[in-house]
Design an enzyme around this catalytic site. Structure first.
Site, mmCIF file in Angstrom:
data_model
loop_
_atom_site.group_PDB
_atom_site.id
_atom_site.type_symbol
_atom_site.label_atom_id
_atom_site.label_comp_id
_atom_site.label_asym_id
_atom_site.label_seq_id
_atom_site.Cartn_x
_atom_site.Cartn_y
_atom_site.Cartn_z
ATOM 1 N N LYS A 118 -5.984 3.501 -5.339
ATOM 2 C CA LYS A 118 -7.246 3.834 -4.663
ATOM 3 C C LYS A 118 -8.229 4.525 -5.626
ATOM 4 O O LYS A 118 -9.436 4.472 -5.428
ATOM 5 C CB LYS A 118 -7.003 4.745 -3.457
ATOM 6 C CG LYS A 118 -6.024 4.214 -2.417
ATOM 7 C CD LYS A 118 -6.656 3.177 -1.509
ATOM 8 C CE LYS A 118 -5.749 2.783 -0.342
ATOM 9 N NZ LYS A 118 -4.475 2.142 -0.729
HETATM 10 C C1 LIG Z 1 -3.785 0.980 -0.456
HETATM 11 C C2 LIG Z 1 -2.550 0.618 -1.188
HETATM 12 C C3 LIG Z 1 -2.024 -0.694 -1.171
HETATM 13 C C4 LIG Z 1 -2.644 -1.809 -0.357
HETATM 14 O O1 LIG Z 1 -3.880 -2.240 -0.859
HETATM 15 P P1 LIG Z 1 -4.867 -3.050 0.097
HETATM 16 O O2 LIG Z 1 -6.123 -3.173 -0.684
HETATM 17 O O3 LIG Z 1 -5.038 -2.204 1.326
HETATM 18 O O4 LIG Z 1 -4.234 -4.354 0.392
HETATM 19 C C5 LIG Z 1 -0.878 -0.962 -1.920
HETATM 20 N N1 LIG Z 1 -0.259 0.015 -2.611
HETATM 21 C C6 LIG Z 1 -0.722 1.283 -2.645
HETATM 22 C C7 LIG Z 1 0.032 2.309 -3.406
HETATM 23 C C8 LIG Z 1 -1.887 1.625 -1.939
HETATM 24 O O5 LIG Z 1 -2.324 2.898 -1.983
#
Ligand SMILES: *Cc1c(COP(=O)(O)O)cnc(C)c1O
Length: 501
Positions: A118
């Site tokens: 993120k």
């Molecule tokens: C948010 C997240 C995901 C999923 O990503 P999306 O864009 O929501 O599909 C996968 N792994 C981690 C560690 C995340 O924080």
């Protein structure tokens, strides 16, 4: 003003074809008034060669990609945003290292402030947002409201901390996040940050925030004091566009290292929840990056796998808590952008599907639309498989994955065995193993027992020789700065108190 002669890309809504806004307006608004998501009217093509890209830094690559989508930002503005985002907050100058392990390439997106992917988007969104406010003559200070079940809240706090012209207020369920997650949030620095534990669950926090966004009286009251609300939600185009960058960068790195020939197609495998990350890969492909298969990996909440298998999206099922919590999702909001696209950019068709989803929890796409999904492959990994995948790679190669990445690695293996496809493959690695020490240590050192996350992390570091990330070291000793708690019904008053309105 603009150095390059780039045709403007305007944004429309996935649910209303009459909507037309600039990129900066889309970033400011987040969501269209009709409930739809902003999408570019066309996906631009890269205007530099793959060869040229292979000589660029992460920041230079970011500019080449973002200038094509955010066409009403000037070169100076974009470069300032990029410079402020991708700096020493990351623990490596590469920003997103590509590591080859056992013939597969792991694109590590966890080198930012909160050691999860993120950070890639949330470190730049605050700058895109404040720039957008200036460009659109918004004089108000931007107040970010976020409800979090753990990870997004911390990444948003870290991104917005001390960004001029913004304040951020994060609500989390007081008894509904892990001790580490809570510690990460309540120790957050920054004069403009506020963290509140609510006496309720995540859904109540989320509903409380949504009600404040919809409250017209509160909006006027805030405006009178020079404030307006905004959101750091994952559907903001200002989060999607920065995520395209690392797919372009990964391809360029492979080319620079001579691992592939120019134009050679690769596959990518993405651990998926809200469908934002893999959608960015799809956009990169449509910009001209030679990507063959987009392999969509789910955990036991396998709504997307079923969708790719049958053409039917059905969220009416049991919600499973897994060891990859950021993928525990039954409504993948960003999928809407793909549905819109495979419907031939038809807002009406998409809106009908989304209406059915909200009324019945189900929709089904036509055979024509299914034909457009051939670039995607979906599968899922169970809890046991996920842990075994971590253990196996560690034993064989000494490389440690977090559970989200392991879901992707497991699904990639299923794909490779089913299709005997030997194309070079990038697996997107979305979190540091230090963020999920319980599951990781259980997989690689099952005889070691401890409850405390820091004890586990120390042992993980000792065992693997991996350095404990700064993000973990810092919270171990950091002072608690945020102690506010409130009832769900008090959330608006808490916001007023913070803003002194
Ligand atoms: C948010 C997240 C995901 C999923 O990503 P999306 O864009 O929501 O599909 C996968 N792994 C981690 C560690 C995340 O924080």
């Amino acid at each position: 003003m603009k150095e390059d002669k780039i045709m403007d890309v305007m944004y429309t809504s996935t649910r209303d074809a009459s909507v037309k806004v600039t990129a900066s307006q889309a970033v400011l608004k987040g969501l269209s008034d009709d409930g739809g998501l902003f999408v570019p009217e066309r996906i631009p093509s890269l205007d530099v060669s793959l060869k040229e890209l292979s000589g660029m830094t992460y920041q230079e690559t970011a500019y080449e990609v973002m200038k094509l989508f955010l066409t009403d930002y000037t070169k100076q503005e974009l470069q300032d945003c990029i410079r402020a985002a991708y700096d020493s907050k990351f623990d490596t100058q590469e920003i997103a290292p590509l590591v080859c392990v056992d013939g597969v390439y792991y694109l590590e997106l966890f080198h930012g402030a909160t050691i999860a992917f993120k950070d890639m988007a949330l470190s730049i969104l605050p700058h895109l947002l404040t720039t957008a406010a200036k460009k659109n003559d918004v004089k108000n200070e931007i107040v970010i409201l976020t409800a979090t079940s753990g990870d997004t809240g911390k990444a948003a706090l870290a991104g917005f901390a001390d960004v001029k012209g913004t304040k951020i207020i994060v609500f989390y369920p007081k008894n509904g996040v892990s001790p580490i997650q809570e510690k990460q949030m309540v120790t957050q620095q920054g004069e403009n940050t506020h963290v509140v534990g609510i006496h309720g669950n995540f859904d109540e926090a989320q509903t409380g925030v949504k009600q404040m966004f919809a409250d017209k009286a509160m909006e006027q009251e805030l405006a009178a004091h020079g404030y307006q609300f905004s959101s750091a939600n994952s559907i903001n185009i200002g989060r999607l566009v920065p995520q395209i960058v690392y797919y372009v960068y990964a391809y360029a790195r492979l080319l620079a290292r001579g691992e592939i020939q120019e134009g050679e197609a690769i596959n990518v495998t993405v651990p998926t929840g809200n469908f934002g990350n893999i959608l960015a890969a799809f956009y990169a492909k449509n910009m001209g990056i030679p990507i063959a298969k987009l392999i969509c990996a789910s955990n036991e909440n396998k709504v997307l796998y079923d969708f790719f298998e049958t053409g039917r999206y059905d969220k009416n099922r049991e919600f499973v808590l897994t060891s990859s919590p950021s993928m525990d999702i039954l409504i993948s909001s960003n999928l809407e952008r793909l549905i819109y696209r495979i419907a031939g950019n038809d807002a009406q068709k998409n809106a009908a599907c989304m209406k059915q989803l909200s009324l019945e929890g189900v929709y089904e796409i036509s055979d024509d639309m299914r034909m457009e999904l051939q670039d995607f492959y979906g599968n899922y990994a169970g809890e046991k498989e996920t842990e075994e995948t971590i253990a196996k790679l560690y034993k064989k190669m000494g490389y440690v994955m977090d559970p989200h990445t392991a879901v992707a690695a497991c699904v990639y293996e299923k794909y490779r065995q089913a299709y005997q496809d030997s194309k070079k493959t990038v697996i997107v690695s979305t979190a540091s193993p230090f963020k999920f020490t319980g599951t990781v240590m259980n997989a690689i050192a099952p005889s070691f027992h401890a409850e405390d996350d820091f004890v586990l992390a120390d042992e993980l570091s000792r065992l693997t020789g991996l350095k404990m990330p700064k993000a973990m070291e810092e919270i171990r000793t950091a002072d608690i700065r945020h102690r506010t708690e409130c009832e769900v019904a008090e959330m608006p008053q808490i916001v007023r108190n913070f803003l002194k309105v």
